[in-house]
Design a protein around this motif. Structure first.
Motif, PDB file in Angstrom:
ATOM      1  N   GLU A 197      32.504  34.853  31.926  1.00 15.24           N
ATOM      2  CA  GLU A 197      32.949  34.198  32.378  1.00 15.24           C
ATOM      3  C   GLU A 197      34.486  34.517  33.175  1.00 15.24           C
ATOM      4  O   GLU A 197      35.575  34.827  32.557  1.00 15.24           O
ATOM      5  N   VAL A 198      34.612  35.094  34.527  1.00 14.75           N
ATOM      6  CA  VAL A 198      35.667  35.461  35.520  1.00 14.75           C
ATOM      7  C   VAL A 198      35.455  35.439  37.309  1.00 14.75           C
ATOM      8  O   VAL A 198      35.408  35.787  37.696  1.00 14.75           O
ATOM      9  N   ASN A 199      35.803  33.916  36.694  1.00  9.49           N
ATOM     10  CA  ASN A 199      36.055  33.285  38.459  1.00  9.49           C
ATOM     11  C   ASN A 199      37.125  32.394  38.095  1.00  9.49           C
ATOM     12  O   ASN A 199      37.159  31.926  39.165  1.00  9.49           O
ATOM     13  N   SER A 200      38.153  32.991  37.877  1.00 11.07           N
ATOM     14  CA  SER A 200      39.314  32.112  38.446  1.00 11.07           C
ATOM     15  C   SER A 200      39.816  32.749  39.362  1.00 11.07           C
ATOM     16  O   SER A 200      40.167  33.534  39.852  1.00 11.07           O
ATOM     17  N   GLY A 201      40.321  31.884  40.854  1.00 10.02           N
ATOM     18  CA  GLY A 201      40.626  31.882  41.454  1.00 10.02           C
ATOM     19  C   GLY A 201      39.535  32.247  42.718  1.00 10.02           C
ATOM     20  O   GLY A 201      39.329  32.203  44.081  1.00 10.02           O
ATOM     21  N   LEU A 202      38.202  31.716  41.942  1.00 11.48           N
ATOM     22  CA  LEU A 202      36.245  31.419  43.017  1.00 11.48           C
ATOM     23  C   LEU A 202      36.611  29.839  43.791  1.00 11.48           C
ATOM     24  O   LEU A 202      36.551  29.282  42.847  1.00 11.48           O
ATOM     25  N   ASN A 216      39.591  48.227  43.624  1.00 12.95           N
ATOM     26  CA  ASN A 216      38.802  46.350  44.131  1.00 12.95           C
ATOM     27  C   ASN A 216      37.436  46.357  43.530  1.00 12.95           C
ATOM     28  O   ASN A 216      36.751  46.775  43.985  1.00 12.95           O
ATOM     29  N   LEU A 217      37.474  45.194  42.975  1.00 12.54           N
ATOM     30  CA  LEU A 217      36.306  44.222  43.418  1.00 12.54           C
ATOM     31  C   LEU A 217      35.893  43.427  44.939  1.00 12.54           C
ATOM     32  O   LEU A 217      37.524  42.950  44.906  1.00 12.54           O
ATOM     33  N   TYR A 218      34.903  43.831  45.384  1.00 10.47           N
ATOM     34  CA  TYR A 218      34.867  42.490  46.140  1.00 10.47           C
ATOM     35  C   TYR A 218      34.034  41.211  45.945  1.00 10.47           C
ATOM     36  O   TYR A 218      32.905  41.763  45.614  1.00 10.47           O
ATOM     37  N   ALA A 219      33.700  40.244  46.274  1.00 12.25           N
ATOM     38  CA  ALA A 219      32.656  39.371  46.013  1.00 12.25           C
ATOM     39  C   ALA A 219      32.562  38.157  47.571  1.00 12.25           C
ATOM     40  O   ALA A 219      33.446  38.260  47.828  1.00 12.25           O
ATOM     41  N   ASN A 231      40.269  43.635  38.175  1.00 12.41           N
ATOM     42  CA  ASN A 231      39.147  43.672  36.542  1.00 12.41           C
ATOM     43  C   ASN A 231      38.327  42.730  36.977  1.00 12.41           C
ATOM     44  O   ASN A 231      38.213  42.439  35.890  1.00 12.41           O
ATOM     45  N   GLY A 232      38.395  41.539  37.963  1.00 17.45           N
ATOM     46  CA  GLY A 232      38.106  40.515  37.994  1.00 17.45           C
ATOM     47  C   GLY A 232      39.220  38.733  37.238  1.00 17.45           C
ATOM     48  O   GLY A 232      38.117  38.231  36.794  1.00 17.45           O
ATOM     49  N   GLU A 233      40.151  39.740  36.951  1.00 18.42           N
ATOM     50  CA  GLU A 233      40.791  38.299  36.074  1.00 18.42           C
ATOM     51  C   GLU A 233      41.348  37.810  37.043  1.00 18.42           C
ATOM     52  O   GLU A 233      40.638  36.583  36.720  1.00 18.42           O
ATOM     53  N   SER A 234      40.899  37.465  38.049  1.00 21.56           N
ATOM     54  CA  SER A 234      41.539  36.610  39.039  1.00 21.56           C
ATOM     55  C   SER A 234      41.004  37.108  40.911  1.00 21.56           C
ATOM     56  O   SER A 234      41.049  38.722  40.778  1.00 21.56           O
TER      57      SER A 234
END
Length: 420
Positions: A197-202, A216-219, A231-234
């Motif tokens: 799981e990489v949900n920190s800050g979501l 960058n990653l965008y969700a 890389n999804g850490e936050s």
């Protein structure tokens, strides 16, 4: 007139309809769930009703590619080299190696592992093909779809909305059913052998789409857009200027980032999501199901609502008609935050370079919940320097505040937390 329309249909020609100075509509009678634009400019679309279609002239004329493709409901498309993969609602995955002239089923082994046959996302990279399903998780083929096996170790649920490849990493959005409807984003660094799981800050875990530009990653979530630079850490919320937070689709290139929403709104950012401007001009109330950038245009595919079809606009026309919202990290303060009974909002200034000041007076303050629904609106001529806003009746949770300033000088979005 009826005779002319009949001849156009027989020739697979689609008349475009000019809607605004920027936008025009390419009418389709079906929902559009996927748009892929190849490097040569050719456009493939996946429809719910007429399978896969191809345009070689930027969307003016279309050809249905149905030879060997018995099922017309296409959920997703992916292109890798000369291979085109199509995921469907009910019949698994199909492959064309000759530009859609012919298709063959790739469901050997997959049909027993995924009895419903539904595939919500497909991503191909080299000889590897990944598919996400609505109940059986994620599957991979390492031989161009000739055989499949599940890769669900570490996943809490098996409903996969989106798959995103970034270097050697695989990001997927996972959701549940019933009361377990929020799981968020999971990452595999070992080709799907295990997931973390990489949900920190979501603050919203109903993820509908994940995209990357290689850095960058965008969700896109039902509570706005989030960005990760590590890389999804936050993750951080990036929603200044967005007013409809139910994001269904994202598209980006080196210069632009676009977001499409549940209620037919399209937003654009030219600064990696630091600020957004709405650009759709109310062209539709349909869901913006998919977005794609290519040939100097932004394309939007819609589902449900009205009118349906594909909408397109020249990037140069959009860019000259909008401007970024000024960004100032100190432009708005909401306190106390978290709040129980009342909040006070302070906006010292909007953009000192153009001398636009609020001086306490705004036209309206709106508060939205995480689903993008307006739960409170406070009226015209509000003096924020003297008036508190009562939020005691709101349920606990995360909310977004939109402040609309006098004479259109600003439209700012900020977040606050309601607690007991």
């Amino acid at each position: 007139m009826k005779k002319i329309i009949f001849l156009f249909i027989m020739a697979n020609v689609t008349l475009t309809i000019k809607l605004t100075a920027e936008w025009e509509r390419i009418p389709f009678g079906d929902d559009i769930y996927s748009i892929i634009i190849k490097t040569n400019g050719d456009i493939f679309v996946g429809t719910e009703g007429r399978g896969v279609q191809l345009s070689t002239d930027n969307g003016n004329k279309w050809k249905i590619l149905d030879n060997g493709f018995p099922f017309p409901f296409v959920s997703s498309l992916s292109v890798s080299d000369s291979n085109i993969y199509a995921g469907t609602f009910g019949e698994g995955v199909f492959l064309s190696t000759n530009y859609g002239v012919e298709w063959k089923s790739l469901n050997t082994g997959l049909d027993s592992l995924n009895p419903s046959g539904s595939v919500w996302s497909v991503v191909a990279e080299g000889t590897n093909v990944f598919v996400g399903t609505p109940g059986r998780g994620i599957f991979v083929s390492t031989n161009l779809g000739q055989s499949w096996y599940p890769i669900n170790n570490g996943l809490p649920e098996r409903i996969i909305f989106s798959i995103c490849m970034k270097d050697t990493n695989i990001f997927i959005s996972v959701t549940g059913i019933g009361s377990n409807n929020s799981f968020g984003i999971y990452l595999s660094t070992n080709k799907g052998e295990g997931w973390n799981e990489v949900n920190s800050g979501l603050s919203n875990l109903s993820i509908r789409t994940i995209v990357t530009n290689g850095t960058n990653l965008y969700a896109g979530t039902l509570g706005g857009v989030f960005k990760s630079t590590n890389n999804g850490e936050s993750w951080e919320s990036i929603n200044i200027g967005i007013t409809d937070f139910r994001i269904l689709s994202l598209a980006l290139n080196d210069k632009y980032l676009f977001a499409g929403t549940y209620d037919g709104k399209i937003f654009m950012s030219t600064n990696s999501g630091d600020s957004w401007k709405r650009i759709d001009n109310d062209i539709t109330t349909s869901r913006i199901q998919t977005l794609a950038i290519g040939n100097g245009y932004i394309f939007a595919g819609t589902s449900y609502g009205s009118p349906k079809g594909i909408f397109r606009a020249k990037l140069s026309d959009i860019e000259t008609s909008v401007a970024d919202i000024p960004v100032n990290n100190n432009q708005i303060s909401v306190y106390p935050n978290p709040a129980s009974d009342y909040i006070t909002i302070s906006i010292p200034e909007i953009n000192p370079t153009v001398n636009r000041r609020v001086d306490g007076l705004v036209d309206k303050v709106q508060i939205f919940d995480m689903l993008g629904l307006e739960v409170l609106s406070v009226g015209i001529g509000l003096d924020l320097s003297t008036q508190k806003i009562d939020v005691s009746h709101l349920p606990t949770g995360v909310y977004f505040i939109r402040i609309i300033c006098s004479n259109g000088a600003c439209s700012i979005v900020e977040k606050f937390v309601k607690q007991l």
